[in-house]
Design a protein around this motif. Structure first.
Motif, PDB file in Angstrom:
ATOM      1  N   THR A  64       0.837  -1.203   0.000  1.00 16.36           N
ATOM      2  CA  THR A  64       0.000   0.000   0.000  1.00 16.36           C
ATOM      3  C   THR A  64       0.865   1.244   0.000  1.00 16.36           C
ATOM      4  OG1 THR A  64      -1.801  -1.101   1.183  1.00 16.36           O
ATOM      5  CG2 THR A  64      -1.743   1.307   1.289  1.00 16.36           C
ATOM      6  N   TRP A  65       1.908   1.247   0.799  1.00 14.10           N
ATOM      7  CA  TRP A  65       2.761   2.429   0.920  1.00 14.10           C
ATOM      8  C   TRP A  65       3.654   2.626  -0.301  1.00 14.10           C
ATOM      9  CZ3 TRP A  65       1.364   5.871   4.282  1.00 14.10           C
ATOM     10  CH2 TRP A  65       0.554   5.458   5.346  1.00 14.10           C
ATOM     11  N   TRP A  66       4.053   1.521  -0.933  1.00 11.35           N
ATOM     12  CA  TRP A  66       4.801   1.676  -2.171  1.00 11.35           C
ATOM     13  C   TRP A  66       3.930   2.313  -3.252  1.00 11.35           C
ATOM     14  CZ3 TRP A  66       9.656   1.988  -2.030  1.00 11.35           C
ATOM     15  CH2 TRP A  66      10.435   1.175  -1.212  1.00 11.35           C
ATOM     16  N   PHE A  67       2.692   1.824  -3.363  1.00 12.17           N
ATOM     17  CA  PHE A  67       1.793   2.424  -4.340  1.00 12.17           C
ATOM     18  C   PHE A  67       1.486   3.878  -3.983  1.00 12.17           C
ATOM     19  CE2 PHE A  67       0.470  -2.003  -5.575  1.00 12.17           C
ATOM     20  CZ  PHE A  67       0.835  -1.887  -6.906  1.00 12.17           C
ATOM     21  N   ASN A  68       1.390   4.175  -2.703  1.00 12.42           N
ATOM     22  CA  ASN A  68       1.181   5.561  -2.280  1.00 12.42           C
ATOM     23  C   ASN A  68       2.315   6.449  -2.768  1.00 12.42           C
ATOM     24  OD1 ASN A  68      -1.205   5.010  -0.961  1.00 12.42           O
ATOM     25  ND2 ASN A  68      -0.310   4.954   1.086  1.00 12.42           N
ATOM     26  N   LEU A  69       3.541   5.965  -2.618  1.00 14.77           N
ATOM     27  CA  LEU A  69       4.694   6.748  -3.073  1.00 14.77           C
ATOM     28  C   LEU A  69       4.664   6.952  -4.579  1.00 14.77           C
ATOM     29  CD1 LEU A  69       7.505   8.049  -2.824  1.00 14.77           C
ATOM     30  CD2 LEU A  69       8.490   5.739  -2.920  1.00 14.77           C
ATOM     31  N   PHE A  70       4.425   5.884  -5.329  1.00 13.79           N
ATOM     32  CA  PHE A  70       4.456   5.990  -6.786  1.00 13.79           C
ATOM     33  C   PHE A  70       3.366   6.941  -7.297  1.00 13.79           C
ATOM     34  CE2 PHE A  70       6.087   1.354  -6.595  1.00 13.79           C
ATOM     35  CZ  PHE A  70       7.344   1.813  -6.249  1.00 13.79           C
ATOM     36  N   TYR A  71       2.199   6.879  -6.681  1.00 15.78           N
ATOM     37  CA  TYR A  71       1.113   7.743  -7.153  1.00 15.78           C
ATOM     38  C   TYR A  71       1.260   9.174  -6.641  1.00 15.78           C
ATOM     39  CZ  TYR A  71      -3.348   8.396  -9.441  1.00 15.78           C
ATOM     40  OH  TYR A  71      -4.333   8.795 -10.311  1.00 15.78           O
ATOM     41  N   ALA A  72       1.885   9.336  -5.471  1.00 16.46           N
ATOM     42  CA  ALA A  72       2.178  10.690  -4.995  1.00 16.46           C
ATOM     43  C   ALA A  72       3.106  11.404  -5.963  1.00 16.46           C
ATOM     44  CB  ALA A  72       2.805  10.632  -3.603  1.00 16.46           C
ATOM     45  N   VAL A  73       3.997  10.631  -6.604  1.00 19.54           N
ATOM     46  CA  VAL A  73       4.905  11.208  -7.603  1.00 19.54           C
ATOM     47  C   VAL A  73       4.182  11.447  -8.919  1.00 19.54           C
ATOM     48  CG1 VAL A  73       6.931  10.748  -9.043  1.00 19.54           C
ATOM     49  CG2 VAL A  73       7.001  10.265  -6.604  1.00 19.54           C
ATOM     50  N   SER A  74       3.471  10.430  -9.434  1.00 18.66           N
ATOM     51  CA  SER A  74       2.869  10.549 -10.771  1.00 18.66           C
ATOM     52  C   SER A  74       1.668  11.489 -10.775  1.00 18.66           C
ATOM     53  CB  SER A  74       2.478   9.171 -11.301  1.00 18.66           C
ATOM     54  OG  SER A  74       1.457   8.587 -10.511  1.00 18.66           O
ATOM     55  N   PHE A  75       0.650  11.153 -10.029  1.00 23.54           N
ATOM     56  CA  PHE A  75      -0.535  12.013 -10.015  1.00 23.54           C
ATOM     57  C   PHE A  75      -0.280  13.296  -9.234  1.00 23.54           C
ATOM     58  CE2 PHE A  75      -4.652  13.456  -8.398  1.00 23.54           C
ATOM     59  CZ  PHE A  75      -5.336  13.598  -9.601  1.00 23.54           C
ATOM     60  N   GLY A  76       0.466  13.173  -8.128  1.00 23.21           N
ATOM     61  CA  GLY A  76       0.795  14.376  -7.369  1.00 23.21           C
ATOM     62  C   GLY A  76       1.570  15.365  -8.213  1.00 23.21           C
ATOM     63  N   GLY A  77       2.529  14.848  -8.998  1.00 25.78           N
ATOM     64  CA  GLY A  77       3.274  15.731  -9.892  1.00 25.78           C
ATOM     65  C   GLY A  77       2.378  16.369 -10.933  1.00 25.78           C
ATOM     66  N   PHE A  78       1.492  15.556 -11.519  1.00 26.55           N
ATOM     67  CA  PHE A  78       0.601  16.083 -12.552  1.00 26.55           C
ATOM     68  C   PHE A  78      -0.320  17.165 -12.004  1.00 26.55           C
ATOM     69  CE2 PHE A  78      -3.551  16.076 -14.600  1.00 26.55           C
ATOM     70  CZ  PHE A  78      -3.203  16.375 -15.907  1.00 26.55           C
ATOM     71  N   VAL A  79      -1.036  16.857 -10.927  1.00 28.99           N
ATOM     72  CA  VAL A  79      -2.029  17.814 -10.427  1.00 28.99           C
ATOM     73  C   VAL A  79      -1.361  19.009  -9.760  1.00 28.99           C
ATOM     74  CG1 VAL A  79      -2.397  16.831  -8.108  1.00 28.99           C
ATOM     75  CG2 VAL A  79      -4.279  17.942  -9.301  1.00 28.99           C
ATOM     76  N   GLY A  80      -0.175  18.790  -9.167  1.00 28.59           N
ATOM     77  CA  GLY A  80       0.546  19.905  -8.562  1.00 28.59           C
ATOM     78  C   GLY A  80       1.022  20.907  -9.598  1.00 28.59           C
ATOM     79  N   PHE A  81       1.655  20.415 -10.647  1.00 24.42           N
ATOM     80  CA  PHE A  81       2.090  21.309 -11.723  1.00 24.42           C
ATOM     81  C   PHE A  81       0.896  21.949 -12.422  1.00 24.42           C
ATOM     82  CE2 PHE A  81       6.209  18.814 -11.908  1.00 24.42           C
ATOM     83  CZ  PHE A  81       6.993  19.878 -11.458  1.00 24.42           C
ATOM     84  N   ALA A  82      -0.182  21.174 -12.607  1.00 26.03           N
ATOM     85  CA  ALA A  82      -1.363  21.724 -13.265  1.00 26.03           C
ATOM     86  C   ALA A  82      -1.952  22.875 -12.453  1.00 26.03           C
ATOM     87  CB  ALA A  82      -2.411  20.626 -13.463  1.00 26.03           C
TER      88      ALA A  82
ATOM     89  N   GLY B  31       0.554  14.393  -2.540  1.00 27.78           N
ATOM     90  CA  GLY B  31       1.747  14.713  -3.316  1.00 27.78           C
ATOM     91  C   GLY B  31       1.591  16.012  -4.079  1.00 27.78           C
ATOM     92  N   GLY B  32       0.408  16.231  -4.657  1.00 34.35           N
ATOM     93  CA  GLY B  32       0.150  17.474  -5.372  1.00 34.35           C
ATOM     94  C   GLY B  32       0.160  18.675  -4.451  1.00 34.35           C
ATOM     95  N   THR B  33      -0.432  18.514  -3.260  1.00 35.60           N
ATOM     96  CA  THR B  33      -0.428  19.585  -2.269  1.00 35.60           C
ATOM     97  C   THR B  33       1.000  19.960  -1.887  1.00 35.60           C
ATOM     98  OG1 THR B  33      -2.530  18.792  -1.364  1.00 35.60           O
ATOM     99  CG2 THR B  33      -1.231  20.267   0.028  1.00 35.60           C
ATOM    100  N   ALA B  34       1.817  18.938  -1.630  1.00 36.62           N
ATOM    101  CA  ALA B  34       3.205  19.188  -1.247  1.00 36.62           C
ATOM    102  C   ALA B  34       3.973  19.892  -2.359  1.00 36.62           C
ATOM    103  CB  ALA B  34       3.884  17.865  -0.886  1.00 36.62           C
ATOM    104  N   LEU B  35       3.710  19.500  -3.614  1.00 39.59           N
ATOM    105  CA  LEU B  35       4.423  20.125  -4.732  1.00 39.59           C
ATOM    106  C   LEU B  35       4.056  21.597  -4.871  1.00 39.59           C
ATOM    107  CD1 LEU B  35       6.277  20.045  -7.152  1.00 39.59           C
ATOM    108  CD2 LEU B  35       4.404  19.088  -8.513  1.00 39.59           C
ATOM    109  N   ILE B  36       2.767  21.912  -4.771  1.00 38.21           N
ATOM    110  CA  ILE B  36       2.343  23.316  -4.870  1.00 38.21           C
ATOM    111  C   ILE B  36       2.978  24.148  -3.768  1.00 38.21           C
ATOM    112  CG2 ILE B  36       0.375  24.881  -4.654  1.00 38.21           C
ATOM    113  CD1 ILE B  36      -1.319  22.778  -6.078  1.00 38.21           C
ATOM    114  N   LYS B  37       2.944  23.636  -2.534  1.00 43.04           N
ATOM    115  CA  LYS B  37       3.534  24.375  -1.421  1.00 43.04           C
ATOM    116  C   LYS B  37       5.055  24.497  -1.582  1.00 43.04           C
ATOM    117  CE  LYS B  37       1.867  25.741   1.826  1.00 43.04           C
ATOM    118  NZ  LYS B  37       1.407  27.138   2.107  1.00 43.04           N
TER     119      LYS B  37
END
Length: 426
Positions: free
Chosen positions: A222-240, A371-377
């Motif tokens: 669960t935590w590995w998938f959390n990390l991978f998606y925090a990077v992929s989707f978090g990166g996408f939505v954060g930059f967006a 992940g997206g929240t962290a990227l924006i901040k």
């Protein structure tokens, strides 16, 4: 691709289409503060409130954070009440806050906007409903492309950047909330008639309790998938979410010149919206492609490729002052690979957690939002602390490299344990 052809005669096309529409317009609503950030900031300034870089980042990150946390709640609702009922209840909240913001208009305060931003989080949480709603209808071997199609609803953010700044220029930023409220009401009605929960012979609901969440959270995968998606989707939505602010702060003169010479458009905020839409479009439209590629070559190998490209380009953007057009090309490529990585992650998730897909979509989706929240901040902090974004991009690149190392740590175990009987390529 062959995976798309294989959908014929499988599952329920109307439900898949309804899930796509629901997530598409929900994503549009969820991220609508991003392309309006400059206009809202100027409106508040006219009424005596000057937003700092940190406050602007907070306003843009609140819908992402709320959406992250609410995904867990709605994921629970999917298993407890069914995807359709959960979607309609959530959509009703979104419609309410959109019309509230419209009627308050330019008299709205910063604190009220924060409350509206929380309500918009319900739109972002639609991810935890739309994906299981569609995925429950289809077999494991098609999960990558199916969830990619449903998840490609994030094209809604492109619509935001294309039209929101122009609507704001013509009729005021509050008019964008009126349009969003009207469209959300239409989607509410459409979902009632098109979407169906999968019958028991196709998918058997297994309502979960809090202890079931706790059990899944004790699972290291669960935590590995959390990390991978925090990077992929978090990166996408954060930059967006931050894209327009980034472009306005970094390339305003270039965009102004381009807008006047090519579009005869003197409003640089509109041009920033166009370029934001261009870069975000790549990630939005290529998500199902990423899922299909993962179905063909395996999710692990495809994530190596997508994350590797993102890390390299983020380091380039952090260390080199790029001319405007090259910077746009780099951002386009970053968003494209983040979008495809989103599809690749969710090619793997249903194979590992097929019996708990509702809850896991919520948990992993929440990680993506965080992940997206962290990227924006991080980007807001970088701008405030150093008057630039190099530090923000370098930190993001470092997190992506950590995710790549994580893939290396789990790939052999995944392929020799649950991957053997998963039904798809790992």
């Amino acid at each position: 691709m062959a995976s798309f052809k294989a959908l014929k005669g499988q599952g329920d096309a109307k439900t898949l289409f309804a899930a796509f529409l629901y997530f598409d317009f929900s994503f549009m609503v969820w991220t609508m503060l991003g392309p309006l950030a400059t206009e809202i900031s100027e409106s508040l300034a006219m009424h005596g409130f000057i937003m700092s870089a940190s406050q602007k980042a907070t306003l843009l990150s609140i819908p992402i954070l709320a959406g992250a946390l609410l995904r867990i709640v709605l994921g629970f609702g999917v298993d407890k009440f069914g995807a359709k009922k959960t979607a309609l209840m959530s959509q009703a909240v979104v419609i309410s806050v959109l019309f509230y913001a419209y009627f308050r208009g330019e008299t709205i305060t910063y604190n009220e906007l924060l409350i509206v931003a929380v309500g918009l989080g319900f739109a972002g949480a639609s991810f935890a409903v739309a994906l299981p709603q569609a995925g429950q209808w289809y077999p494991p071997k098609l999960q990558g492309v199916v969830l990619g199609i449903a998840g490609a609803g994030n094209i809604g953010v492109v619509i935001d950047f294309m039209f929101a700044p122009k609507i704001a220029e013509l009729w005021g930023w509050q008019a964008v909330f009126l349009v969003g409220g009207a469209l959300s009401t239409l989607i509410f009605a459409t979902y009632i008639f098109l979407a169906k929960d999968a019958p028991k012979e196709v998918y058997t609901p297994r309502p979960k309790k809090l202890k079931d969440y706790a059990k899944l959270l004790r699972d290291r995968d669960t935590w590995w998938f959390n990390l991978f998606y925090a990077v992929s989707f978090g990166g996408f939505v954060g930059f967006a979410g931050y894209m327009k602010v980034y472009l306005m702060n970094t390339y305003q003169a270039d965009m102004s010149s381009f807008g006047l010479s090519v579009f005869n458009e003197p409003n640089v905020k509109v041009i920033a919206g166009y370029f934001g839409a261009l870069t975000i479009f790549a990630g939005a439209v290529l998500r199902p492609v990423g899922g299909a590629v993962a179905d063909k070559m395996g999710g692990v190998k495809s994530l190596y490729i997508f994350f590797g490209i993102v890390a390299a380009l983020a380091i380039v953007n952090a260390t080199v002052t790029l001319p405007f057009w090259l910077a746009i090309a780099v951002l386009f490529a970053i968003m494209a690979n983040l979008g495809m990585a989103n599809g690749a992650v969710f090619q793997l998730v249903p194979q590992r957690f097929g019996k708990d897909i509702g809850i896991m979509t919520g948990i992993i989706g929440a990680a993506g939002g965080l992940g997206g929240t962290a990227l924006i901040k991080t980007l807001g902090w970088s701008k405030g602390a150093f008057d630039g974004y190099s530090a923000g991009f370098m930190i993001f690149a470092g997190v992506v490299l950590v995710a790549i190392m994580g893939i290396s740590l789990v790939k052999t175990r995944w392929r020799t344990t649950w991957g053997v009987a998963a039904g798809g390529r790992i």
